[in-house]
Write a protein that holds these residues in place. Sequence first.
Motif, PDB file in Angstrom:
ATOM      1  N   ASP A  48       0.802  -1.142   0.057  1.00 33.75           N
ATOM      2  CA  ASP A  48       0.050  -0.132   0.023  1.00 33.75           C
ATOM      3  C   ASP A  48       0.909   1.272  -0.086  1.00 33.75           C
ATOM      4  O   ASP A  48       0.198   2.450   0.384  1.00 33.75           O
ATOM      5  CB  ASP A  48      -1.117   0.025   0.895  1.00 33.75           C
ATOM      6  N   SER A  49       1.973   1.145  -0.413  1.00 31.64           N
ATOM      7  CA  SER A  49       2.709   2.352  -0.308  1.00 31.64           C
ATOM      8  C   SER A  49       3.789   2.215  -1.930  1.00 31.64           C
ATOM      9  O   SER A  49       3.918   1.127  -2.162  1.00 31.64           O
ATOM     10  CB  SER A  49       3.668   2.609   0.433  1.00 31.64           C
ATOM     11  N   LYS A  50       4.094   3.491  -2.647  1.00 36.47           N
ATOM     12  CA  LYS A  50       5.084   3.546  -3.441  1.00 36.47           C
ATOM     13  C   LYS A  50       6.236   2.705  -3.249  1.00 36.47           C
ATOM     14  O   LYS A  50       6.940   1.878  -4.097  1.00 36.47           O
ATOM     15  CB  LYS A  50       5.254   4.970  -3.842  1.00 36.47           C
ATOM     16  N   THR A  51       6.824   3.122  -1.973  1.00 37.64           N
ATOM     17  CA  THR A  51       7.939   2.357  -1.661  1.00 37.64           C
ATOM     18  C   THR A  51       7.865   0.754  -1.772  1.00 37.64           C
ATOM     19  O   THR A  51       8.946  -0.030  -2.156  1.00 37.64           O
ATOM     20  CB  THR A  51       8.348   2.802  -0.332  1.00 37.64           C
ATOM     21  N   GLN A  52       6.867   0.453  -1.175  1.00 36.12           N
ATOM     22  CA  GLN A  52       6.540  -1.043  -1.037  1.00 36.12           C
ATOM     23  C   GLN A  52       6.434  -1.408  -2.602  1.00 36.12           C
ATOM     24  O   GLN A  52       7.266  -2.710  -3.099  1.00 36.12           O
ATOM     25  CB  GLN A  52       5.461  -1.505  -0.468  1.00 36.12           C
ATOM     26  N   VAL A  87       7.912  -0.265  -5.731  1.00 35.59           N
ATOM     27  CA  VAL A  87       9.286  -0.008  -6.025  1.00 35.59           C
ATOM     28  C   VAL A  87      10.140  -0.704  -5.478  1.00 35.59           C
ATOM     29  O   VAL A  87      10.989  -1.609  -6.329  1.00 35.59           O
ATOM     30  CB  VAL A  87       9.773   1.444  -5.908  1.00 35.59           C
ATOM     31  N   GLU A  88      10.257  -1.180  -4.290  1.00 35.41           N
ATOM     32  CA  GLU A  88      11.325  -1.817  -3.598  1.00 35.41           C
ATOM     33  C   GLU A  88      11.024  -3.199  -3.548  1.00 35.41           C
ATOM     34  O   GLU A  88      11.881  -4.058  -3.513  1.00 35.41           O
ATOM     35  CB  GLU A  88      11.631  -1.556  -2.271  1.00 35.41           C
ATOM     36  N   ASN A  89       9.797  -3.800  -3.409  1.00 37.57           N
ATOM     37  CA  ASN A  89       9.255  -5.155  -3.175  1.00 37.57           C
ATOM     38  C   ASN A  89       8.598  -5.939  -4.290  1.00 37.57           C
ATOM     39  O   ASN A  89       8.913  -6.665  -5.206  1.00 37.57           O
ATOM     40  CB  ASN A  89       8.761  -5.336  -2.059  1.00 37.57           C
ATOM     41  N   ARG A  90       7.408  -5.377  -4.443  1.00 32.53           N
ATOM     42  CA  ARG A  90       6.437  -5.859  -5.627  1.00 32.53           C
ATOM     43  C   ARG A  90       6.823  -5.678  -6.945  1.00 32.53           C
ATOM     44  O   ARG A  90       6.861  -6.625  -7.628  1.00 32.53           O
ATOM     45  CB  ARG A  90       5.057  -5.441  -5.214  1.00 32.53           C
ATOM     46  N   ARG A  91       7.392  -4.446  -7.358  1.00 34.87           N
ATOM     47  CA  ARG A  91       7.685  -4.399  -8.783  1.00 34.87           C
ATOM     48  C   ARG A  91       8.801  -5.559  -9.176  1.00 34.87           C
ATOM     49  O   ARG A  91       8.715  -6.328 -10.013  1.00 34.87           O
ATOM     50  CB  ARG A  91       8.160  -2.955  -9.171  1.00 34.87           C
ATOM     51  N   PRO A  92      10.004  -5.572  -8.398  1.00 35.72           N
ATOM     52  CA  PRO A  92      11.031  -6.490  -8.774  1.00 35.72           C
ATOM     53  C   PRO A  92      10.279  -7.888  -8.634  1.00 35.72           C
ATOM     54  O   PRO A  92      10.756  -8.603  -9.466  1.00 35.72           O
ATOM     55  CB  PRO A  92      11.910  -6.335  -7.478  1.00 35.72           C
ATOM     56  N   GLU A  93       9.329  -8.330  -7.758  1.00 36.89           N
ATOM     57  CA  GLU A  93       8.888  -9.533  -7.588  1.00 36.89           C
ATOM     58  C   GLU A  93       8.367  -9.982  -9.156  1.00 36.89           C
ATOM     59  O   GLU A  93       8.383 -10.953  -9.659  1.00 36.89           O
ATOM     60  CB  GLU A  93       8.001  -9.664  -6.414  1.00 36.89           C
ATOM     61  N   ILE A  94       7.396  -8.756  -9.520  1.00 39.07           N
ATOM     62  CA  ILE A  94       6.641  -9.177 -10.858  1.00 39.07           C
ATOM     63  C   ILE A  94       7.323  -9.331 -11.907  1.00 39.07           C
ATOM     64  O   ILE A  94       7.340 -10.114 -12.763  1.00 39.07           O
ATOM     65  CB  ILE A  94       5.439  -8.098 -10.947  1.00 39.07           C
ATOM     66  N   LEU A  95       8.412  -8.321 -11.958  1.00 39.78           N
ATOM     67  CA  LEU A  95       9.247  -8.540 -13.036  1.00 39.78           C
ATOM     68  C   LEU A  95      10.023  -9.936 -13.216  1.00 39.78           C
ATOM     69  O   LEU A  95      10.236 -10.545 -14.286  1.00 39.78           O
ATOM     70  CB  LEU A  95      10.345  -7.496 -12.736  1.00 39.78           C
ATOM     71  N   HIS A  96      10.558 -10.215 -11.992  1.00 44.19           N
ATOM     72  CA  HIS A  96      11.194 -11.421 -11.976  1.00 44.19           C
ATOM     73  C   HIS A  96      10.203 -12.813 -12.502  1.00 44.19           C
ATOM     74  O   HIS A  96      10.637 -13.647 -13.060  1.00 44.19           O
ATOM     75  CB  HIS A  96      11.719 -11.699 -10.432  1.00 44.19           C
ATOM     76  N   LEU A  97       8.963 -12.668 -11.848  1.00 46.95           N
ATOM     77  CA  LEU A  97       7.904 -13.656 -12.575  1.00 46.95           C
ATOM     78  C   LEU A  97       7.898 -13.519 -14.027  1.00 46.95           C
ATOM     79  O   LEU A  97       7.968 -14.764 -14.547  1.00 46.95           O
ATOM     80  CB  LEU A  97       6.763 -13.761 -11.813  1.00 46.95           C
ATOM     81  N   PHE A  98       7.927 -12.551 -14.595  1.00 43.46           N
ATOM     82  CA  PHE A  98       7.730 -12.510 -15.842  1.00 43.46           C
ATOM     83  C   PHE A  98       8.960 -12.991 -16.748  1.00 43.46           C
ATOM     84  O   PHE A  98       8.902 -13.676 -17.743  1.00 43.46           O
ATOM     85  CB  PHE A  98       7.330 -10.988 -16.506  1.00 43.46           C
ATOM     86  N   GLU A  99       9.978 -12.397 -16.041  1.00 42.32           N
ATOM     87  CA  GLU A  99      11.283 -12.998 -16.787  1.00 42.32           C
ATOM     88  C   GLU A  99      11.419 -14.414 -16.649  1.00 42.32           C
ATOM     89  O   GLU A  99      11.824 -15.116 -17.888  1.00 42.32           O
ATOM     90  CB  GLU A  99      12.605 -12.190 -15.873  1.00 42.32           C
ATOM     91  N   VAL A 159      -2.087   0.360  -9.391  1.00 40.23           N
ATOM     92  CA  VAL A 159      -0.788   0.887  -9.232  1.00 40.23           C
ATOM     93  C   VAL A 159      -0.232   2.214  -9.512  1.00 40.23           C
ATOM     94  O   VAL A 159       0.329   2.858  -8.821  1.00 40.23           O
ATOM     95  CB  VAL A 159       0.227  -0.147  -9.990  1.00 40.23           C
ATOM     96  N   TYR A 160      -1.133   2.610 -10.736  1.00 40.28           N
ATOM     97  CA  TYR A 160      -0.840   4.133 -10.861  1.00 40.28           C
ATOM     98  C   TYR A 160      -1.582   4.917  -9.580  1.00 40.28           C
ATOM     99  O   TYR A 160      -0.828   6.116  -9.358  1.00 40.28           O
ATOM    100  CB  TYR A 160      -1.404   4.492 -12.062  1.00 40.28           C
ATOM    101  N   GLU A 161      -2.686   4.596  -9.214  1.00 43.27           N
ATOM    102  CA  GLU A 161      -3.256   5.343  -8.173  1.00 43.27           C
ATOM    103  C   GLU A 161      -2.029   5.378  -7.073  1.00 43.27           C
ATOM    104  O   GLU A 161      -2.231   6.400  -6.176  1.00 43.27           O
ATOM    105  CB  GLU A 161      -4.497   4.680  -7.671  1.00 43.27           C
TER     106      GLU A 161
END
Length: 421
Positions: free
Chosen positions: A48-52, A54-66, A367-369
């Motif tokens: 529920d924060s931008k920081t979370q 950017v630091e956690n969820r985005r890398p996690e999703i990126l890794h799953l796609f990869e 996510v934009y929100e």
Amino acid sequence: MKKTLLIIYILLFSFFFANGQEPNYEESKVPQYVLPDPLKMENGESVDSKTQWVENRRPEILHLFETHIYGKAPERPMDIRCEILSENKYALGNMATRKEIALYFTDSNEHYMTILMYIPNKRAGAVPLFFGLNFKGNHSICEDPDITESVIRMEPRKGESEIRPHAFKLGDASSRWPVEMLIANGYGLATVYSGDIDPDYDDGFQNGVHPLFYKSGQTRPEPNEWGTLATWAWGLSCAMDYFETDEDIDATKVAVFGHSRHGKAALWAGAIDQRFAMVISNDSGCGGAALSRRKYGETSRTINTTFPHWFCENFKQYNDKENELPVDQHQLIALMAPRLVYIASAVEDRWADPKGEFLSGVHATPVYELFGLTGLPVRDMPAVNQPVHTGYIGYHVRAGYHDINLYDWQQFVKFANKHFK
Ligand code: GTR
């Protein structure tokens, strides 16, 4: 044109006949599905924060796609070597400066891609740029006779080499590339022939850049390593390395775009490389902007069968098992946040599932929100030719078939003008 459509239909028909599988084009037959929540970590924690994000969820999703879909690409060469092959300040009737730049993938002069670029001569400083791959060679994008003809490489016909001299004539694809309109609007345009990076056919990953990066003894990518789409995306990033060094280009305003398979590659490039300020998907469909779980039109099985080289080997495990995918394509769109993304569909392009492309934008919006931005400002699909440009996710569904045409480009320019000017 009619002939091409007929050939496409015959190919599709014979493909489904051979596979015993008809594509679904009925909304009532779209299965029930639950989309993975972009704002929930794999361990169930909510984000529920931008920081979370950017630091956690985005890398996690990126890794799953990869790992499961596109495959991991190697690091790009440091300080990629480039060479200006030609420059003409009086191109297109003095409207533009044309440059051709070779980007070498290794220390040798053998392996390179050629960027063709037009920069408006009427400019106050560095210009924003549209950048995307082309299908038929750099010389196909317009009738400028001085463009160096790309070496076209296609699946070899019996007894012949893969090199097809003069397969496509000068300006062959010019309806897809409104160079002068972009220049008149103050934008630069750059393109690379995707076959310079990896020719688009299944040769066991021997003829593209893959072998340049194999570990000793390796002969093809590992199941989680780059397929052709990831290779093209990697090439797009290499070009971005160059754009950052070119004073004519405002590298903070580069829109990476692509039509169809190149749209899939553009989306993946935008996901792995956040230097792209805008990402444009035109009719990218399955494995691009369309939600896989809808199984409308092209599915993971059909795409992995017809184009076994596009994705990483792991993706084939999800043939007919879209619900088991750890991600869906709305999360790919979400990876662009807080940057600009534009999804373009064509109403007759049912194979690419226009509604599934639209819904990806809807479901990426939370996510934009999180960034305090509006993603896609509508939840119902807009009418044909009624573009939605007020959020950070732009969308339109135009009349007509699978293609990229002037209408599409006019929308991209309007959307870019809002943010880049
Ligand atoms: C089709 C393919 C699509 C799309 C398209 C294209 O045959 O099934 O996924 O990528 O080609 O690139 O034109």
